[in-house]
Write an enzyme that holds these catalytic residues in place. Structure first.
Site, PDB file in Angstrom:
ATOM      1  N   GLY A   1       0.916  -1.265   0.075  1.00  0.00           N
ATOM      2  CA  GLY A   1      -0.009   0.003   0.064  1.00  0.00           C
ATOM      3  C   GLY A   1       0.788   1.282  -0.014  1.00  0.00           C
TER       4      GLY A   1
ATOM      5  CG  ASN B   1      -2.990  -0.979 -12.799  1.00  0.00           C
ATOM      6  OD1 ASN B   1      -2.695  -0.911 -11.578  1.00  0.00           O
ATOM      7  ND2 ASN B   1      -2.112  -1.653 -13.640  1.00  0.00           N
TER       8      ASN B   1
ATOM      9  CG  HIS C   1       2.766  -2.356 -15.277  1.00  0.00           C
ATOM     10  ND1 HIS C   1       2.409  -3.651 -14.760  1.00  0.00           N
ATOM     11  CD2 HIS C   1       3.743  -2.846 -16.021  1.00  0.00           C
ATOM     12  CE1 HIS C   1       3.252  -4.539 -15.270  1.00  0.00           C
ATOM     13  NE2 HIS C   1       4.243  -3.982 -15.799  1.00  0.00           N
TER      14      HIS C   1
HETATM   15  C1  GRF Z   1       3.583  -0.915  -7.469  1.00  0.00           C
HETATM   16  O1  GRF Z   1       4.783  -1.558  -7.905  1.00  0.00           O
HETATM   17  C2  GRF Z   1       2.568  -0.971  -8.518  1.00  0.00           C
HETATM   18  O2  GRF Z   1       3.287  -0.456  -9.716  1.00  0.00           O
HETATM   19  C3  GRF Z   1       2.224  -2.323  -8.815  1.00  0.00           C
HETATM   20  O3  GRF Z   1       2.096  -2.766  -7.622  1.00  0.00           O
HETATM   21  C4  GRF Z   1       3.001  -2.272  -6.857  1.00  0.00           C
HETATM   22  C5  GRF Z   1       2.222  -1.844  -5.725  1.00  0.00           C
HETATM   23  O4  GRF Z   1       2.995  -1.296  -4.551  1.00  0.00           O
HETATM   24  N1  GRF Z   1       0.997  -2.187  -9.638  1.00  0.00           N
HETATM   25  P1  GRF Z   1       2.487  -0.650  -3.096  1.00  0.00           P
HETATM   26  O5  GRF Z   1       1.549  -1.908  -2.590  1.00  0.00           O
HETATM   27  O6  GRF Z   1       1.669   0.303  -3.602  1.00  0.00           O
HETATM   28  O7  GRF Z   1       3.716  -0.507  -2.098  1.00  0.00           O
END
Ligand code: GRF
Length: 198
Positions: free
Chosen positions: A11, A105, A107
């Site tokens: 998160g 989203n 990525h």
């Molecule tokens: C991030 O690297 C994002 O790009 C991907 O999932 C990861 C989530 O990380 N979709 P976090 O839970 O926000 O630390």
């Protein structure tokens, strides 16, 4: 604009978005977190800051019930816009269709490379390093019915150093995610407000 965040993991993006909201950089209401994992970092953060959190997972519901539950929660909280921040599940098609151009989203690579099913977490950074490319980065995109496939909104490249490991690359990219995801949300909310006042 009422935002619902979807997250399954640490998160850290959710936290950066929430902080940007607290500082007034994002004006929208962060109304709700939906998670499929009630003990993940995102869920604990929501609890700590008293952000409503709904645990909706396939352990509790079959596909049909899950779709009904998610839809009713989004309606109940009057959600206008969905932000996926490390959400590991595919959204039901009916929600993707209903929120067309209102789901984004992030990525951790430069799409359309290194995306798709199975490309999450360290898998992405391992594949990037194995390919020998000299740049990776992040992509913020609209969500459609296929993994990592929707229209790209923003990309930021990050240089790969010879000594990078999947872990160091992940960390470098995450730092950039925390800067740019809130900025892009702030821009999109301005467009949203403009459209709704026209
Ligand atoms: C991030 O690297 C994002 O790009 C991907 O999932 C990861 C989530 O990380 N979709 P976090 O839970 O926000 O630390």
């Amino acid at each position: 604009m009422n935002i619902c965040i979807f997250a399954s993991g640490n998160g850290s993006n959710f936290k950066s978005i929430y902080r940007a909201h607290r500082k007034g950089k994002i004006k929208s209401n962060i109304k709700l977190l939906i998670t499929n994992n009630s003990s993940c970092g995102a869920a604990l953060f929501a609890k700590k800051y008293k952000i409503p959190c709904e645990h909706i997972s396939s352990e509790k519901y079959d596909d049909n019930e899950l779709e009904i539950k998610m839809t009713s929660v989004l309606i109940k909280h009057k959600i206008d816009f969905i932000v996926l921040a490390g959400y590991m599940k595919k959204l039901p098609d009916s929600i993707v269709n209903k929120y067309q151009d209102r789901i984004i989203n992030i990525h951790p690579a430069l799409l359309p490379s290194f995306g798709g099913k199975g490309m999450y977490g360290l898998n992405v950074h391992k594949a990037v390093l194995e390919s020998g490319v000299r740049y990776s980065g992040l992509t913020i995109h609209y969500v459609d019915n296929e993994y990592d496939n929707g229209r790209i909104i923003f990309q930021k490249s990050v240089k790969i150093d010879d000594e990078d490991t999947p872990e160091t690359l992940q960390e470098k990219i995450l730092k950039q995610e925390h800067i740019y995801y809130p900025k892009i949300i702030a821009e999109l909310e301005k467009n949203y407000e403009k459209k709704s006042t026209n």
